[in-house]
Design an enzyme around this catalytic site. Structure first.
Site, PDB file in Angstrom:
ATOM      1  CB  THR A  41      -3.025  -3.189  -0.511  1.00 60.11           C
ATOM      2  OG1 THR A  41      -4.281  -2.924  -1.146  1.00 60.11           O
ATOM      3  CG2 THR A  41      -2.170  -4.057  -1.414  1.00 60.11           C
ATOM      4  CG  HIS A  64      24.042  25.712 -14.806  1.00 59.94           C
ATOM      5  ND1 HIS A  64      25.301  25.672 -14.267  1.00 59.94           N
ATOM      6  CD2 HIS A  64      23.841  24.488 -15.370  1.00 59.94           C
ATOM      7  CE1 HIS A  64      25.846  24.495 -14.501  1.00 59.94           C
ATOM      8  NE2 HIS A  64      24.978  23.756 -15.169  1.00 59.94           N
ATOM      9  CE  LYS A  89      -4.491   0.985   0.266  1.00 62.00           C
ATOM     10  NZ  LYS A  89      -5.486   0.357  -0.656  1.00 62.00           N
TER      11      LYS A  89
END
Length: 339
Positions: A99, A294, A54
């Site tokens: 689950t 950058h 889960k």
């Protein structure tokens, strides 16, 4: 009387023996070989990895001590690896811990034991699954913590908090049956920037190079770090996580008035990792990743002086997210000599 399935085998703790009914079931099961993908395909294929669980069970733990309250919020994910391949090969679910049951287990364990640290709660979860269900060969738990801090209103507030996402804390706890618990902790999304005390010079210059030396540049990155522990018994998980974060910030920024010089991202990363291993003896290794974010100089020489002239303290840069340099390193303790 609630509905029950006559084909369902209820799990017993793995370190206890069952009664006669359980023994009869075990004998019946042992009479037939456990089906595998290799057996099903005549040895042509094998199920090299499998698991289920889960994901992202959201959990807020509030600890009320009179008027003073404390909170910790998590995303908890569980994963079980069964010793049987029957659910895959035969579609037989008698060994499957649903689950949804795993989700409920997270809440019930949090209610029973509380949540002191992500690492300790993860260990409670994996131990529970291995102890309760003998058909589980390995259990894993990933815990991601939301960055709540106590609100400061002249003084620390008793029960009010502010979301302060400077960095995300996470951990992964796993255990194979009969083996020790393995804990990996981590930090992600720590975005930092400094406007000076950074350079990158004397790198390879050849026919493929267009980048010029930069004796002065903006240094910005989003730090990812992960590390493991020698032992759960002696580790102070909260202190270790804060020490890693503080070491990164100290070696990146330096003293508030003067800063610290960085000749490269690689050097700064290494210095932070070295400080972590020096300060936290329980950490066996640490790996950090620092991608460049950058900020490039904008060439103002192309424009007339009358439109660029102004206060010389103004400096304008162009943020560039992609492509980006990616720098990483892992620093580990060397095994002690037995000589």
């Amino acid at each position: 009387m609630p509905w029950t399935s006559t084909n369902r085998i209820y799990a017993k703790p793995s370190n206890t023996s069952g009664g006669e009914g359980v023994t009869a079931v075990a004998t019946a099961n042992s009479a037939r070989a456990a089906p595998t993908a290799a057996a099903d395909t005549g040895g042509r294929f094998e199920l090299s990895d499998h698991g289920y669980g889960k994901s992202c069970v959201k959990l807020l733990h509030v600890y009320r001590d009179g008027e003073y309250h404390a909170i910790r919020e998590y995303d908890v994910s569980t994963e079980l690896k069964l010793t049987s391949e029957s659910p895959y090969v035969l579609g037989d679910n008698k060994d499957v811990v649903a689950t949804d049951s795993q989700k409920n287990t997270v809440y019930l364990l949090a209610k029973k034991h509380g949540v002191k640290t992500p690492e300790e709660f993860g260990a409670v979860v994996v131990n529970h699954f291995l102890y309760t269900y003998k058909q589980v060969g390995e259990a894993k738990c990933r815990v991601v913590e939301y960055p709540w801090e106590r609100l400061q209103a002249g003084a620390p507030h008793n029960h009010a908090f502010i979301f302060s996402p400077a960095a995300t804390r996470w951990c992964e706890v796993s255990q194979v049956r009969h083996d020790a618990v393995v804990v990996k902790s981590g930090l992600s999304g720590l975005r930092v920037l400094k406007t000076t005390q950074s350079a990158f010079v004397d790198f390879v210059q050849d026919e493929y190079t267009t980048l010029a030396d930069a004796a002065e540049r903006i240094f910005s990155t989003v730090v990812e770090a992960e590390w493991t522990y020698d032992s759960m018994r002696t580790a102070d998980f909260d202190n270790a996580w804060l020490t890693v974060k503080d070491a990164i910030l100290e070696k990146f920024a330096g003293p508030p008035d003067t800063g610290v010089y960085s000749p490269s991202v690689q050097h700064t990363l290494y210095q932070a990792e070295k400080m972590v291993l020096e300060k936290v003896s329980e950490i066996s290794w640490i790996k950090m990743t620092m991608p460049n974010k950058h900020y490039l100089n904008i060439d103002m020489s192309k424009f007339p002086a009358n439109v660029t002239k102004g206060d010389p303290r103004h400096h304008i840069y162009q943020p560039i997210d992609k492509p980006a340099g990616l720098i990483y390193a892992q620093l580990r303790r060397r095994p002690k000599s037995h000589l």
